[in-house]
Write an enzyme that holds these catalytic residues in place. Structure first.
Site, PDB file in Angstrom:
ATOM      1  N   HIS A   1      -4.932   6.214  -3.224  1.00  0.00           N
ATOM      2  CA  HIS A   1      -5.471   5.586  -2.017  1.00  0.00           C
ATOM      3  C   HIS A   1      -6.673   6.357  -1.499  1.00  0.00           C
ATOM      4  CE1 HIS A   1      -3.748   8.595   0.805  1.00  0.00           C
ATOM      5  NE2 HIS A   1      -2.707   8.630  -0.013  1.00  0.00           N
TER       6      HIS A   1
ATOM      7  N   CYS B   1       1.064  11.830  -2.911  1.00  0.00           N
ATOM      8  CA  CYS B   1       0.179  10.753  -3.346  1.00  0.00           C
ATOM      9  C   CYS B   1      -1.183  11.300  -3.771  1.00  0.00           C
ATOM     10  CB  CYS B   1       0.026   9.718  -2.244  1.00  0.00           C
ATOM     11  SG  CYS B   1       1.371   8.526  -2.222  1.00  0.00           S
TER      12      CYS B   1
END
Length: 434
Positions: free
Chosen positions: A302, A321
């Site tokens: 992301h 992440c």
């Protein structure tokens, strides 16, 4: 004409001949399966000699020929003892083929590794061996189990010309890691290498883009796995995990609610539990773009509002992440073939701050790997800091000497850290098929 023995006669030999190393006949078990008996019956001095050559060449792959009965096989070939030769050759073939197919390092030493290993079950290997003996292709049946990837070949070439003991040990570790990887990454795929803080987008077998990434902190490491990307979410909301609410966001909401609202947070209480969501926008912790890649670890690629962190050399700041530099540019590349989704349309939707999911026309494999030695763009080998201390267990499994030099690339514990995967990456929109 190939010399072989009938299956029944091979089984009879196994049941009646003296065992290896002077064992009495009663201790020699019959073949475990018809395929195994065929293999034992079909070895010849010539095929065994070919196997011995492959075993000796395993040193070039970063493996130790002594682990595959090289001396025993050589002695059995010289002795002319059919039963001894067949037994040693079959055992050696199975050991080497397993390690070529899925790596030598046991699963317990592959810390943080959740990539499905290539197939190497007994039935698969027995079928390969029977076919190899029938067609005289023992060498090919083994060599084609190895990774067919430019990075693997570059590491192998470097091993052949490197004298430094520590560098050789690191090269051996990463050659074995490549043997843990899927054999077909996909002509189009994304490969993220955690220690290098880098991702590569490959299209048509060639690198189309390289971008810096931010990965998990030592306490919340990014684990290794393969998934498929199914779509791109523009303006994703962030459903704040309870762990982060307890850590920081909850205090902000309770003590400075006006500031929390200014940062895009909304919240509700359910049964006394605080639930917080950060609405889409440039200040959202997921940034403006999230790559949808279904996986049980809840780890995604992301955007991030903290883009200055991409300038750091060591980029380990996330909860697991993968924050990706230039993800809007990557999105434009991935949506080039999707009608109506050029860069101008992407920018327009981002400006509206409306959550929009764009399915990819085809699923894109994503591989999150951990390589501490990689070929650079100019062809030289780059050695990366062992961020999570994962090299040492692999060195031990391979029998590579620990020179102490590895401490220069990492001072982290070699023990597997506690995994808190994907805690900042939960999103309100579910993963849907492409």
């Amino acid at each position: 004409m190939k010399r072989s023995l009938p299956l029944a006669f091979a089984a009879l030999l196994l049941a009646t001949q003296p065992g290896l190393a002077g064992q009495p006949a009663a201790m020699v078990a019959p073949p475990a399966s018809p395929d195994m008996a065929v293999a034992l019956a079909s070895w010849t001095p010539a095929s065994a000699a070919g196997l011995l050559q492959v075993i000796e060449a395993a040193a070039a792959e970063g493996l130790d020929p002594a682990d595959y009965k090289a001396a025993e096989l050589s002695a059995a070939i010289a002795s002319g003892d059919f039963l001894g030769l067949s037994s040693v050759a079959t055992s050696a073939y199975f050991a080497l083929s397993r390690d070529y197919a899925r790596g030598r390092t046991p699963a317990a030493a592959r810390h943080g590794w959740y990539v499905t290993a290539p197939r190497a079950d007994d039935a698969f290997l027995q079928a390969r061996l029977s076919d190899a003996l029938a067609n005289g292709t023992v060498r090919r049946s083994l060599e084609t189990l190895l990774p067919d990837h430019d990075d693997y070949r570059a590491l192998r070439a470097a091993l052949a010309t490197t004298a430094d003991a520590d560098a050789r040990a690191t090269l051996r570790v990463n050659l074995d890691r490549w043997r843990w990887m899927p054999r077909l990454l996909g002509p189009d795929h994304i490969l993220v290498n955690v220690p290098a803080f880098e991702m590569r987008l490959v299209q048509g077998g060639a690198v189309a883009a390289r971008k810096r990434v931010i990965v998990g902190k030592v306490k919340t490491p990014t684990i290794q796995f393969s998934s498929v990307m199914t779509g791109i979410v523009l303006n994703p909301p962030w459903v704040v995990p309870q762990s982060i609410i307890a850590e920081s966001v909850g205090s902000l909401v309770r003590n400075r609610p006006s500031t929390a609202r200014a940062r895009g947070y909304t919240w509700t209480y359910t049964g006394g539990r605080l639930n917080v969501t950060q609405m889409p926008g440039p200040g959202n912790s997921l940034g403006q773009v999230k790559f949808d890649m279904p996986n049980r670890h809840a780890i995604f690629m992301h955007d991030t509002p903290s883009k200055a962190l991409f300038d750091r050399d060591v980029r380990a700041f996330s909860h697991g992440c993968i924050r990706t530099q230039g993800i809007v540019d990557l999105s434009a590349i991935l949506l080039e073939t999707v009608p109506g989704w050029d860069r101008a349309r992407i920018d327009s939707v981002l400006a509206e701050r409306k959550t929009t999911r764009v399915p990819l026309p085809q699923q894109l494999p994503v591989h999150i790997a951990y390589f501490t030695a990689t070929p650079g763009e100019s062809g030289d080998i780059l050695f990366h800091r062992d961020l999570y201390g994962r090299d040492r267990p692999v060195r031990d499994a391979l029998g590579a000497p620990d020179t102490g030099e590895s401490a220069r690339s990492s001072t982290m514990s070699a023990q597997a850290p506690t995994i808190v995967a994907g805690s900042e990456c939960q999103a309100a929109m579910p993963n849907l098929p492409a």
